[in-house]
Scaffold this active site. Sequence first.
Site, PDB file in Angstrom:
ATOM      1  CG  ASP A 212      -7.988  -0.171   3.668  1.00 49.65           C
ATOM      2  OD1 ASP A 212      -8.909  -0.714   3.037  1.00 49.65           O
ATOM      3  OD2 ASP A 212      -6.652  -0.108   3.600  1.00 49.65           O
TER       4      ASP A 212
ATOM      5  CE  LYS B 128      -3.785  -2.367   1.670  1.00 48.16           C
ATOM      6  NZ  LYS B 128      -5.478  -2.350   3.119  1.00 48.16           N
TER       7      LYS B 128
HETATM    8  P1  NAP Z   1       1.307  -4.188   6.417  1.00 46.28           P
HETATM    9  O1  NAP Z   1       1.210  -2.719   5.881  1.00 46.28           O
HETATM   10  O2  NAP Z   1       2.801  -5.519   6.555  1.00 46.28           O
HETATM   11  O3  NAP Z   1       1.837  -3.911   8.251  1.00 46.28           O
HETATM   12  C1  NAP Z   1       1.568  -5.091   8.865  1.00 46.28           C
HETATM   13  C2  NAP Z   1       1.617  -4.676  10.379  1.00 46.28           C
HETATM   14  O4  NAP Z   1       1.197  -5.656  11.397  1.00 46.28           O
HETATM   15  C3  NAP Z   1       2.464  -3.657  10.991  1.00 46.28           C
HETATM   16  O5  NAP Z   1       2.272  -2.820  12.064  1.00 46.28           O
HETATM   17  C4  NAP Z   1       3.651  -5.012  11.508  1.00 46.28           C
HETATM   18  O6  NAP Z   1       3.947  -4.059  12.437  1.00 46.28           O
HETATM   19  C5  NAP Z   1       2.186  -5.115  12.019  1.00 46.28           C
HETATM   20  N1  NAP Z   1       3.008  -6.524  12.239  1.00 46.28           N
HETATM   21  C6  NAP Z   1       3.361  -8.219  11.702  1.00 46.28           C
HETATM   22  N2  NAP Z   1       3.127  -8.643  12.316  1.00 46.28           N
HETATM   23  C7  NAP Z   1       2.726  -9.075  14.180  1.00 46.28           C
HETATM   24  C8  NAP Z   1       3.365  -9.404  14.900  1.00 46.28           C
HETATM   25  N3  NAP Z   1       3.415 -10.812  14.940  1.00 46.28           N
HETATM   26  N4  NAP Z   1       2.600  -8.877  16.292  1.00 46.28           N
HETATM   27  C9  NAP Z   1       2.975  -7.563  16.130  1.00 46.28           C
HETATM   28  N5  NAP Z   1       2.352  -6.767  15.107  1.00 46.28           N
HETATM   29  C10 NAP Z   1       2.840  -7.114  13.938  1.00 46.28           C
HETATM   30  O7  NAP Z   1      -0.257  -4.927   6.666  1.00 46.28           O
HETATM   31  P2  NAP Z   1      -1.121  -4.111   6.241  1.00 46.28           P
HETATM   32  O8  NAP Z   1      -1.729  -3.772   4.351  1.00 46.28           O
HETATM   33  O9  NAP Z   1      -1.463  -2.948   6.902  1.00 46.28           O
HETATM   34  O10 NAP Z   1      -2.280  -4.588   6.518  1.00 46.28           O
HETATM   35  C11 NAP Z   1      -2.588  -5.429   8.204  1.00 46.28           C
HETATM   36  C12 NAP Z   1      -3.605  -6.400   8.228  1.00 46.28           C
HETATM   37  O11 NAP Z   1      -5.096  -5.786   7.691  1.00 46.28           O
HETATM   38  C13 NAP Z   1      -3.436  -7.622   7.365  1.00 46.28           C
HETATM   39  O12 NAP Z   1      -3.533  -9.055   8.180  1.00 46.28           O
HETATM   40  C14 NAP Z   1      -4.434  -7.493   6.411  1.00 46.28           C
HETATM   41  O13 NAP Z   1      -5.590  -8.301   5.338  1.00 46.28           O
HETATM   42  C15 NAP Z   1      -6.020  -6.263   7.107  1.00 46.28           C
HETATM   43  N6  NAP Z   1      -6.690  -5.746   5.894  1.00 46.28           N
HETATM   44  C16 NAP Z   1      -7.914  -5.978   5.500  1.00 46.28           C
HETATM   45  C17 NAP Z   1      -8.375  -4.838   5.329  1.00 46.28           C
HETATM   46  C18 NAP Z   1     -10.055  -5.112   5.565  1.00 46.28           C
HETATM   47  O14 NAP Z   1     -10.915  -4.544   4.360  1.00 46.28           O
HETATM   48  N7  NAP Z   1     -10.614  -5.688   6.154  1.00 46.28           N
HETATM   49  C19 NAP Z   1      -8.012  -3.683   4.375  1.00 46.28           C
HETATM   50  C20 NAP Z   1      -6.517  -3.537   4.888  1.00 46.28           C
HETATM   51  C21 NAP Z   1      -5.650  -4.687   5.620  1.00 46.28           C
HETATM   52  P3  NAP Z   1       5.894  -3.640  12.328  1.00 46.28           P
HETATM   53  O15 NAP Z   1       6.092  -2.279  11.947  1.00 46.28           O
HETATM   54  O16 NAP Z   1       6.825  -4.012  13.640  1.00 46.28           O
HETATM   55  O17 NAP Z   1       6.625  -4.606  11.374  1.00 46.28           O
END
Ligand code: NAP
Length: 274
Positions: free
Chosen positions: A102, A66
Amino acid sequence: MSDRYAVFGNPVGHSKSPAIHQAFAVQCHQQISYRAILTPRDGFAASVRGFVAAGGRGANVTLPFKEEAWRLATRLSVRAELAGAVNTLLFAGAETLGDNTDGAGLLRDLTCNLACRVAGQRVLLLGAGGAARGVVAPLLDARPALLWIANRTAARASDLAQRFAGRGALAGGAYQELEGEAFDLVINATSASLAGELPPLPAGAFASGSMAYDMMYGQGETPFLAYAREHGAARLADGLGMLVEQAAEAFYLWRGVRPNSAPVVAMLRGTERG
Ligand code: NAP
Protein backbone atom coordinates in the site's frame (compact mmCIF):
# COMPACT_ATOMS: atom_id res chain seq x y z
CA MET A 1 -4.44 -24.62 -15.71
CA SER A 2 -4.11 -20.96 -14.61
CA ASP A 3 -2.48 -20.03 -11.31
CA ARG A 4 -5.09 -18.87 -8.84
CA TYR A 5 -5.17 -15.54 -7.01
CA ALA A 6 -7.89 -13.74 -5.09
CA VAL A 7 -8.74 -10.73 -2.96
CA PHE A 8 -10.26 -11.34 0.50
CA GLY A 9 -12.42 -8.60 2.01
CA ASN A 10 -15.77 -7.63 3.49
CA PRO A 11 -17.28 -5.85 1.68
CA VAL A 12 -15.46 -6.80 -1.51
CA GLY A 13 -18.10 -6.53 -4.22
CA HIS A 14 -16.86 -3.04 -5.18
CA SER A 15 -13.27 -4.27 -5.69
CA LYS A 16 -11.57 -3.50 -8.97
CA SER A 17 -8.67 -5.84 -8.16
CA PRO A 18 -9.96 -8.70 -10.37
CA ALA A 19 -10.14 -6.39 -13.42
CA ILE A 20 -6.72 -4.91 -12.66
CA HIS A 21 -4.94 -8.25 -12.28
CA GLN A 22 -6.61 -9.70 -15.37
CA ALA A 23 -5.42 -6.66 -17.33
CA PHE A 24 -1.87 -7.05 -15.94
CA ALA A 25 -1.95 -10.76 -16.86
CA VAL A 26 -2.91 -10.02 -20.48
CA GLN A 27 -0.29 -7.26 -20.71
CA CYS A 28 2.48 -9.49 -19.25
CA HIS A 29 1.39 -12.75 -20.93
CA GLN A 30 0.75 -14.53 -17.63
CA GLN A 31 -1.80 -17.33 -17.18
CA ILE A 32 -3.67 -16.45 -14.00
CA SER A 33 -7.20 -16.37 -12.65
CA TYR A 34 -8.20 -13.81 -10.00
CA ARG A 35 -11.47 -13.46 -8.12
CA ALA A 36 -12.99 -11.56 -5.21
CA ILE A 37 -13.90 -13.63 -2.15
CA LEU A 38 -16.47 -12.16 0.24
CA THR A 39 -15.03 -13.31 3.54
CA PRO A 40 -17.07 -13.70 6.76
CA ARG A 41 -15.80 -11.25 9.40
CA ASP A 42 -14.98 -14.15 11.73
CA GLY A 43 -13.76 -16.47 8.98
CA PHE A 44 -10.64 -14.92 7.44
CA ALA A 45 -8.08 -17.60 8.41
CA ALA A 46 -10.44 -20.44 7.43
CA SER A 47 -11.19 -18.82 4.05
CA VAL A 48 -7.50 -18.36 3.30
CA ARG A 49 -6.75 -21.97 4.32
CA GLY A 50 -9.52 -23.21 2.02
CA PHE A 51 -8.15 -21.14 -0.87
CA VAL A 52 -4.60 -22.48 -0.37
CA ALA A 53 -5.92 -26.06 -0.17
CA ALA A 54 -7.68 -25.49 -3.51
CA GLY A 55 -4.36 -24.43 -5.12
CA GLY A 56 -4.31 -20.66 -4.43
CA ARG A 57 -0.88 -19.12 -5.13
CA GLY A 58 -1.32 -15.65 -3.70
CA ALA A 59 -3.88 -13.17 -2.40
CA ASN A 60 -4.63 -9.56 -1.74
CA VAL A 61 -6.24 -8.59 1.54
CA THR A 62 -8.51 -5.62 1.99
CA LEU A 63 -10.57 -4.22 4.83
CA PRO A 64 -11.05 -5.26 7.55
CA PHE A 65 -8.51 -8.09 7.47
CA LYS A 66 -5.08 -6.48 6.97
CA GLU A 67 -4.04 -6.77 10.61
CA GLU A 68 -5.33 -10.33 10.82
CA ALA A 69 -3.36 -11.17 7.66
CA TRP A 70 -0.25 -9.83 9.41
CA ARG A 71 -0.82 -12.32 12.23
CA LEU A 72 -1.55 -15.15 9.79
CA ALA A 73 1.69 -14.77 7.78
CA THR A 74 4.53 -17.10 8.75
CA ARG A 75 7.12 -14.72 7.26
CA LEU A 76 6.92 -10.94 6.77
CA SER A 77 8.68 -8.49 4.46
CA VAL A 78 10.45 -5.65 6.27
CA ARG A 79 7.79 -3.15 5.18
CA ALA A 80 4.93 -5.41 6.33
CA GLU A 81 6.67 -6.05 9.66
CA LEU A 82 6.98 -2.28 10.16
CA ALA A 83 3.39 -1.60 9.15
CA GLY A 84 1.79 -4.26 11.33
CA ALA A 85 -0.58 -4.87 8.40
CA VAL A 86 -0.46 -7.09 5.30
CA ASN A 87 -2.25 -6.50 1.99
CA THR A 88 -0.45 -9.16 -0.10
CA LEU A 89 0.09 -12.85 0.62
CA LEU A 90 2.27 -15.27 -1.29
CA PHE A 91 1.78 -18.99 -0.59
CA ALA A 92 4.99 -20.97 -1.06
CA GLY A 93 4.87 -24.53 0.25
CA ALA A 94 4.31 -24.42 4.00
CA GLU A 95 5.19 -20.71 4.14
CA THR A 96 2.80 -17.77 3.91
CA LEU A 97 4.77 -14.63 3.06
CA GLY A 98 3.08 -11.37 4.07
CA ASP A 99 3.92 -8.11 2.33
CA ASN A 100 2.48 -4.61 2.34
CA THR A 101 2.42 -2.79 -1.00
CA ASP A 102 0.00 0.00 0.00
CA GLY A 103 2.72 2.48 0.96
CA ALA A 104 4.73 1.94 -2.22
CA GLY A 105 1.48 2.28 -4.22
CA LEU A 106 0.47 5.54 -2.52
CA LEU A 107 3.91 7.13 -2.83
CA ARG A 108 4.22 6.13 -6.47
CA ASP A 109 0.81 7.61 -7.24
CA LEU A 110 1.49 10.83 -5.33
CA THR A 111 5.00 11.50 -6.52
CA CYS A 112 5.15 9.92 -10.02
CA ASN A 113 1.57 10.13 -11.32
CA LEU A 114 0.35 13.29 -9.57
CA ALA A 115 3.68 15.17 -9.20
CA CYS A 116 2.76 15.94 -5.58
CA ARG A 117 5.66 16.93 -3.35
CA VAL A 118 5.83 15.29 0.10
CA ALA A 119 9.32 16.44 1.17
CA GLY A 120 9.11 19.47 3.44
CA GLN A 121 5.29 19.47 3.46
CA ARG A 122 2.84 19.29 6.36
CA VAL A 123 0.96 16.04 5.84
CA LEU A 124 -2.22 14.92 7.62
CA LEU A 125 -3.18 11.24 7.55
CA LEU A 126 -6.79 10.45 8.57
CA GLY A 127 -7.36 6.96 9.98
CA ALA A 128 -5.29 4.40 11.84
CA GLY A 129 -6.56 1.14 10.33
CA GLY A 130 -4.82 -1.29 8.02
CA ALA A 131 -4.41 1.15 5.14
CA ALA A 132 -3.01 3.95 7.32
CA ARG A 133 -0.53 1.60 9.01
CA GLY A 134 0.88 0.61 5.62
CA VAL A 135 1.64 4.14 4.47
CA VAL A 136 3.23 5.74 7.56
CA ALA A 137 6.81 4.49 6.97
CA PRO A 138 6.94 5.30 3.24
CA LEU A 139 5.45 8.76 3.94
CA LEU A 140 8.09 9.41 6.60
CA ASP A 141 10.80 8.16 4.23
CA ALA A 142 9.69 10.93 1.84
CA ARG A 143 10.73 13.47 4.55
CA PRO A 144 7.64 15.61 5.22
CA ALA A 145 8.05 18.58 7.59
CA LEU A 146 5.41 16.88 9.76
CA LEU A 147 3.19 13.82 9.57
CA TRP A 148 0.10 14.13 11.76
CA ILE A 149 -2.16 11.09 12.21
CA ALA A 150 -5.76 11.71 13.34
CA ASN A 151 -8.29 9.00 14.09
CA ARG A 152 -11.83 8.65 15.46
CA THR A 153 -10.46 6.28 18.13
CA ALA A 154 -7.69 8.65 19.19
CA ALA A 155 -5.68 6.00 21.05
CA ARG A 156 -5.12 4.09 17.79
CA ALA A 157 -3.61 7.22 16.19
CA SER A 158 -1.35 7.82 19.21
CA ASP A 159 -0.26 4.17 19.20
CA LEU A 160 0.54 4.36 15.50
CA ALA A 161 2.58 7.54 15.96
CA GLN A 162 4.36 5.85 18.87
CA ARG A 163 5.16 2.82 16.73
CA PHE A 164 7.11 5.01 14.28
CA ALA A 165 8.61 7.39 16.85
CA GLY A 166 12.16 8.36 15.93
CA ARG A 167 11.63 7.93 12.17
CA GLY A 168 10.55 11.54 11.54
CA ALA A 169 8.44 14.47 12.79
CA LEU A 170 5.26 12.71 13.86
CA ALA A 171 2.13 13.44 15.91
CA GLY A 172 -1.02 11.41 16.54
CA GLY A 173 -4.34 11.98 18.29
CA ALA A 174 -7.97 13.02 18.06
CA TYR A 175 -9.66 15.13 15.38
CA GLN A 176 -10.39 17.91 17.91
CA GLU A 177 -6.65 18.49 18.29
CA LEU A 178 -6.47 19.58 14.63
CA GLU A 179 -8.29 22.85 15.34
CA GLY A 180 -6.10 25.74 14.08
CA GLU A 181 -3.73 23.47 12.09
CA ALA A 182 -3.42 23.55 8.29
CA PHE A 183 -1.81 20.98 5.99
CA ASP A 184 -0.37 20.88 2.46
CA LEU A 185 -1.45 17.29 1.87
CA VAL A 186 -4.46 15.62 3.54
CA ILE A 187 -4.82 11.88 2.95
CA ASN A 188 -8.07 10.14 3.86
CA ALA A 189 -7.24 6.57 4.89
CA THR A 190 -10.53 6.05 6.77
CA SER A 191 -13.33 3.87 5.48
CA ALA A 192 -15.84 6.68 6.18
CA SER A 193 -16.39 7.36 2.45
CA LEU A 194 -17.55 3.75 2.01
CA ALA A 195 -20.59 4.59 4.17
CA GLY A 196 -21.02 8.03 2.56
CA GLU A 197 -19.66 9.62 5.76
CA LEU A 198 -17.02 12.22 6.47
CA PRO A 199 -14.29 12.20 9.15
CA PRO A 200 -14.85 15.17 11.54
CA LEU A 201 -12.19 17.37 9.99
CA PRO A 202 -11.99 21.08 10.97
CA ALA A 203 -12.80 23.42 8.07
CA GLY A 204 -9.35 25.07 8.19
CA ALA A 205 -7.33 21.87 7.68
CA PHE A 206 -6.62 22.56 4.00
CA ALA A 207 -3.77 25.07 3.50
CA SER A 208 -3.75 27.29 0.45
CA GLY A 209 -2.58 25.24 -2.56
CA SER A 210 -3.11 21.96 -0.68
CA MET A 211 -3.91 18.55 -2.12
CA ALA A 212 -6.67 16.26 -0.80
CA TYR A 213 -6.22 12.56 -1.48
CA ASP A 214 -8.94 10.01 -0.74
CA MET A 215 -7.76 6.38 -0.76
CA MET A 216 -11.35 5.51 -1.55
CA TYR A 217 -12.27 5.41 -5.22
CA GLY A 218 -15.46 4.89 -7.17
CA GLN A 219 -18.00 6.71 -9.21
CA GLY A 220 -18.23 10.42 -8.58
CA GLU A 221 -16.68 12.59 -5.90
CA THR A 222 -16.38 11.08 -2.42
CA PRO A 223 -17.82 13.04 0.56
CA PHE A 224 -14.23 13.76 1.68
CA LEU A 225 -13.18 15.17 -1.70
CA ALA A 226 -16.37 17.25 -1.94
CA TYR A 227 -15.65 18.67 1.54
CA ALA A 228 -12.01 19.34 0.60
CA ARG A 229 -13.06 21.20 -2.57
CA GLU A 230 -15.53 23.32 -0.61
CA HIS A 231 -12.91 24.11 2.05
CA GLY A 232 -10.02 25.31 -0.06
CA ALA A 233 -8.05 22.28 -1.32
CA ALA A 234 -6.50 23.19 -4.68
CA ARG A 235 -6.04 19.64 -5.97
CA LEU A 236 -8.16 16.52 -5.50
CA ALA A 237 -7.33 12.88 -6.19
CA ASP A 238 -9.05 9.60 -5.47
CA GLY A 239 -7.29 6.32 -4.67
CA LEU A 240 -7.62 4.63 -8.05
CA GLY A 241 -3.99 5.34 -8.96
CA MET A 242 -2.83 3.97 -5.60
CA LEU A 243 -4.98 0.89 -6.10
CA VAL A 244 -3.39 0.11 -9.45
CA GLU A 245 0.13 0.89 -8.20
CA GLN A 246 -0.17 -1.32 -5.09
CA ALA A 247 -1.57 -4.06 -7.34
CA ALA A 248 1.38 -3.72 -9.74
CA GLU A 249 3.73 -4.19 -6.80
CA ALA A 250 1.81 -7.31 -5.68
CA PHE A 251 1.78 -8.69 -9.23
CA TYR A 252 5.56 -8.23 -9.36
CA LEU A 253 5.95 -10.16 -6.10
CA TRP A 254 3.81 -13.03 -7.40
CA ARG A 255 4.94 -13.22 -11.02
CA GLY A 256 8.38 -11.54 -11.16
CA VAL A 257 7.28 -9.13 -13.92
CA ARG A 258 6.34 -5.51 -13.38
CA PRO A 259 3.26 -4.37 -15.34
CA ASN A 260 2.78 -0.91 -16.78
CA SER A 261 0.08 0.70 -14.63
CA ALA A 262 -0.82 3.75 -16.79
CA PRO A 263 -2.98 1.92 -19.40
CA VAL A 264 -4.81 0.06 -16.62
CA VAL A 265 -5.64 3.31 -14.78
CA ALA A 266 -6.86 4.74 -18.11
CA MET A 267 -8.98 1.64 -18.75
CA LEU A 268 -10.62 1.88 -15.31
CA ARG A 269 -11.28 5.61 -15.64
CA GLY A 270 -12.90 4.86 -19.02
CA THR A 271 -15.09 2.17 -17.46
CA GLU A 272 -16.17 4.61 -14.71
CA ARG A 273 -17.25 7.16 -17.30
CA GLY A 274 -18.96 4.60 -19.51
P1 NAP B 1 -9.92 -0.50 8.43
O1 NAP B 1 -8.70 -1.24 8.84
O2 NAP B 1 -11.26 -1.08 8.68
O3 NAP B 1 -9.83 0.96 9.14
C1 NAP B 1 -10.87 1.87 9.00
C2 NAP B 1 -10.43 3.24 9.53
O4 NAP B 1 -11.46 4.18 9.21
C3 NAP B 1 -10.23 3.30 11.03
O5 NAP B 1 -9.20 4.22 11.32
C4 NAP B 1 -11.60 3.84 11.50
O6 NAP B 1 -11.53 4.53 12.73
C5 NAP B 1 -11.90 4.83 10.41
N1 NAP B 1 -13.33 5.14 10.25
C6 NAP B 1 -14.32 4.30 9.84
N2 NAP B 1 -15.49 4.96 9.75
C7 NAP B 1 -15.25 6.25 10.12
C8 NAP B 1 -16.04 7.42 10.23
N3 NAP B 1 -17.36 7.40 9.95
N4 NAP B 1 -15.45 8.58 10.63
C9 NAP B 1 -14.12 8.61 10.91
N5 NAP B 1 -13.31 7.53 10.83
C10 NAP B 1 -13.86 6.37 10.43
O7 NAP B 1 -9.88 -0.18 6.86
P2 NAP B 1 -8.58 0.01 5.93
O8 NAP B 1 -8.13 -1.29 5.40
O9 NAP B 1 -7.62 0.85 6.70
O10 NAP B 1 -9.19 0.83 4.69
C11 NAP B 1 -9.55 2.20 4.83
C12 NAP B 1 -9.98 2.79 3.49
O11 NAP B 1 -8.89 2.87 2.60
C13 NAP B 1 -11.06 1.98 2.76
O12 NAP B 1 -11.98 2.88 2.18
C14 NAP B 1 -10.30 1.25 1.67
O13 NAP B 1 -11.11 0.96 0.56
C15 NAP B 1 -9.24 2.29 1.35
N6 NAP B 1 -8.01 1.72 0.76
C16 NAP B 1 -7.70 2.03 -0.52
C17 NAP B 1 -6.54 1.54 -1.06
C18 NAP B 1 -6.17 1.90 -2.46
O14 NAP B 1 -5.31 1.24 -3.02
N7 NAP B 1 -6.77 2.92 -3.03
C19 NAP B 1 -5.69 0.71 -0.34
C20 NAP B 1 -6.05 0.42 0.97
C21 NAP B 1 -7.21 0.92 1.51
P3 NAP B 1 -11.62 3.73 14.16
O15 NAP B 1 -10.22 3.25 14.43
O16 NAP B 1 -12.08 4.75 15.11
O17 NAP B 1 -12.60 2.59 13.95
